[in-house]
Design an enzyme around this catalytic site. Structure first.
Site, mmCIF file in Angstrom:
data_model
loop_
_atom_site.group_PDB
_atom_site.id
_atom_site.type_symbol
_atom_site.label_atom_id
_atom_site.label_comp_id
_atom_site.label_asym_id
_atom_site.label_seq_id
_atom_site.Cartn_x
_atom_site.Cartn_y
_atom_site.Cartn_z
ATOM 1 N N GLU A 51 5.991 20.039 19.830
ATOM 2 C CA GLU A 51 5.560 21.386 20.765
ATOM 3 C C GLU A 51 6.966 22.073 20.947
ATOM 4 O OE1 GLU A 51 2.666 18.192 22.094
ATOM 5 O OE2 GLU A 51 5.077 18.280 21.571
ATOM 6 N N PHE A 113 -2.927 9.972 34.034
ATOM 7 C CA PHE A 113 -2.472 9.799 32.503
ATOM 8 C C PHE A 113 -2.189 11.166 31.956
ATOM 9 C CE2 PHE A 113 -3.375 9.844 27.901
ATOM 10 C CZ PHE A 113 -2.457 8.796 27.436
ATOM 11 N N GLN A 114 -0.922 11.162 31.273
ATOM 12 C CA GLN A 114 -0.303 12.438 30.866
ATOM 13 C C GLN A 114 -0.215 13.778 32.032
ATOM 14 O OE1 GLN A 114 -2.257 13.247 26.870
ATOM 15 N NE2 GLN A 114 -0.631 12.029 26.130
ATOM 16 N N LYS A 163 -7.743 20.755 33.117
ATOM 17 C CA LYS A 163 -8.775 20.487 32.204
ATOM 18 C C LYS A 163 -10.136 21.373 32.569
ATOM 19 C CE LYS A 163 -10.850 17.707 28.622
ATOM 20 N NZ LYS A 163 -10.704 16.393 27.899
ATOM 21 N N MET A 467 31.159 22.345 14.962
ATOM 22 C CA MET A 467 32.085 23.199 16.165
ATOM 23 C C MET A 467 32.614 22.201 17.254
ATOM 24 S SD MET A 467 32.992 26.195 17.460
ATOM 25 C CE MET A 467 31.587 27.345 17.078
#
Length: 559
Positions: A51, A113-114, A163, A467
């Site tokens: 993602e 969940f999630q 959802k 760097m």
């Protein structure tokens, strides 16, 4: 007509002119992905490897095209994986809409969940964010999100959709896309007149332009201003391409890794005209000695930036393109030949120069510029290679330099280069990387290969976090704590394992032929360039020092 929330979402995206979405599916967005399947002939979905890669690709798409980039992720870890990409876009004022799924409305706030409070998490790094709690509000929320992302100072907007909302059915009425109005109401005639007084009275002006000039498509107006004013022009990192680097009035980047010419010009000027730039700490260095002899005129679309880091003598709030159009009508051309001679002498005395053993990153960048006639899109990761790119590749147009300036996101470049190539398929696209940054999101090579996105990754491989190592060398007595990357990764074999083409470069004599072959293939390519571990980025203003105390090379250290 009656539609599910998921179908309404897709139709609203089509209303907004969206042709590409970057994302990764999951349980909370299954209904959206089912709708995408039905509309696959109208809207393209790019399945990234992660993602974060989707967010960076949407960002790169937006930077290259000027359109709003769109990314899509599921709830919980899918949503949180977008956060770094959203923050990157926020810091650089990039228009993006991030869409996340969430658990069903009746499960919100129950540690389901999630489930994660993604709007709470992203509140500080978005222009606005929404939770859709009623399917009847969905279409208007999507439309508002795109308008907010583009209007005024651009930036990312997040839409979180439970959802059950994507499954519910309601009436959908299509609407014409509403273009955000230019920010012109705040441009007052008296402010323009006062600005013209300051400009026309100045004897030693310098223009400091930033990313806002690119966002507002104001590069032509900036060029007109500079030439009418006979003023040198310096750019921030985000401003690369806002003014042609090949122009005689260009002095190079300003700030920590700016040219000595730019830094001394800012120190000596009597008027600093800042346009679409926010005076970041990397530009001003030591505040009490920044432009000590100058009045500051600040032109910006965001009033919150005015007097935030430096105090301006005068400011104008509004779209840079419109402000410059009005200013250009009142510029009185004056003889500033003495000031320009001073600038020319500085450029001759302190040119950008490099030395070192073996393969040189600056040589490679100059060769890419030569072979592409300066027309390629150049994305970067973050580190020494990023600064070398800004210094040595001569950007002459906006939207050709794609880099994480404000957040400094390692791992940004590959995803961003994929998004940029999809946005502008006629352009050659390079991602200039360091071996440390490249490792962070190299999994997006799989995305480039799957969709045959012909990005050319050029790894400046010094087997170190270059760097950070440079700082350890200069300010920590050479204690290289965790910055040496003597790993056994074979980047050529790695590229081949993903299905890309790999090359290995160790000598300058190999550079031109390899680049030509890479550009001819029309496939994803990785070029591993073995460079000296101890090469440094020069010039550099040490921490706590003023701009004029810039170090131009090893011989300056300790002087």
């Amino acid at each position: 007509m009656r539609m599910t929330g998921a179908e309404i979402l897709i139709n609203c995206l089509l209303e907004q002119g969206v042709d590409t979405i970057f994302g990764f599916p999951g349980g909370a967005v299954l209904n959206i992905y089912d709708a995408l399947y039905k509309y696959q002939d109208k809207i393209r979905h790019i399945l990234t490897s992660h993602e974060q890669g989707a967010a960076h690709a949407a960002d790169g798409y937006a930077r290259a095209s000027g359109k709003v980039g769109v990314c899509l992720a599921t709830s919980g870890p899918g949503a949180t994986n977008l956060v770094t990409g959203i923050a990157t876009a926020y810091m650089d004022s990039i228009p993006m809409v991030a869409i996340t799924g969430n658990v069903a409305s009746n499960l919100l706030g129950k540690d389901s969940f999630q489930e994660v409070d993604i709007t709470g998490i992203t509140m500080p790094i978005t222009k606005h964010n929404f939770v859709v709690r009623n399917v009847n509000d969905l279409a208007d929320i999507v439309r508002k999100a795109f308008k907010i992302a583009k209007e005024g100072r651009p930036g990312p907007v997040l839409i979180d959709i439970p959802k059950d909302i994507t499954a519910q059915v309601t009436d959908y009425e299509p609407k014409e896309k509403e273009e955000p109005a230019k920010c012109t109401k705040t441009i007052r005639d008296e402010d323009v007149e006062k600005a013209l007084e300051l400009i026309n009275e100045s004897k030693k002006p310098i223009i400091y332009a930033g990313g806002g000039v690119c966002s507002s498509e104001a590069s032509e107006e900036l060029l007109e201003l500079a030439e009418k004013l006979n003023s040198p022009v310096t750019l921030s990192l985000m401003g690369m391409g806002a003014f042609p680097a090949t122009h005689d009035l260009y002095t190079g980047m300003v700030g920590m890794h700016g040219t000595k010419t730019s830094n001394l010009a800012v120190t000596q000027c009597d008027l600093l005209i800042a346009i679409g730039a926010r005076f970041s700490d990397r530009v001003i260095s030591r505040l009490d000695r920044f432009a000590p002899n100058a009045k500051i005129l600040h032109i910006d679309i965001d009033e919150a930036e005015v007097n935030k880091n430096v105090i301006a003598e005068h400011h104008i709030i509004g779209d840079a393109k419109e402000v410059l159009k009005r200013l250009n009508k009142g510029i009185v051309t004056k003889d500033r030949s003495q000031w320009l001679r001073f600038i020319k002498d500085l450029k001759q005395k302190y040119p950008l120069q490099y030395s070192g053993n073996g393969l040189s990153p600056q040589y490679i960048l100059n060769k890419i510029y030569e072979l592409t006639n300066g027309n390629a899109i150049i994305a970067t990761e973050v580190g020494q290679h990023q600064i070398w790119t800004a210094q040595y590749y001569k950007f002459t147009k906006p939207r050709l330099f794609i880099s994480s300036g404000g957040l400094g996101t390692m791992g940004f470049g590959l995803g961003a280069s994929i998004g940029a190539s999809i946005a502008r398929p006629s352009k050659k696209v390079f991602n200039i990387a360091g071996d440390g940054s490249f490792r962070m999101n190299l999994n997006e090579l799989a995305t480039a290969v799957e969709y045959n996105v012909p990005v050319i990754v050029v790894i400046m491989n010094n087997h170190a976090l270059g760097m950070v190592r440079q700082w350890q060398n200069m300010f920590y007595d050479g204690r290289y704590s965790q910055t040496t990357l003597d790993r056994c990764t074979d980047f050529v074999k790695l590229a081949e394992a993903f299905g890309a083409v790999g090359f290995n470069l160790t000598e300058e004599s190999q550079v031109e032929s390899t680049l030509k072959e890479a550009m001819s293939l029309g496939r994803p390519v990785v070029i591993n360039c073995e460079i000296d571990r101890d090469l440094k980025v020069w010039p550099m203003v040490p921490p706590g020092a003023a701009l004029e105390e810039v170090i131009v090379g090893e011989s300056d250290i300790g002087n």
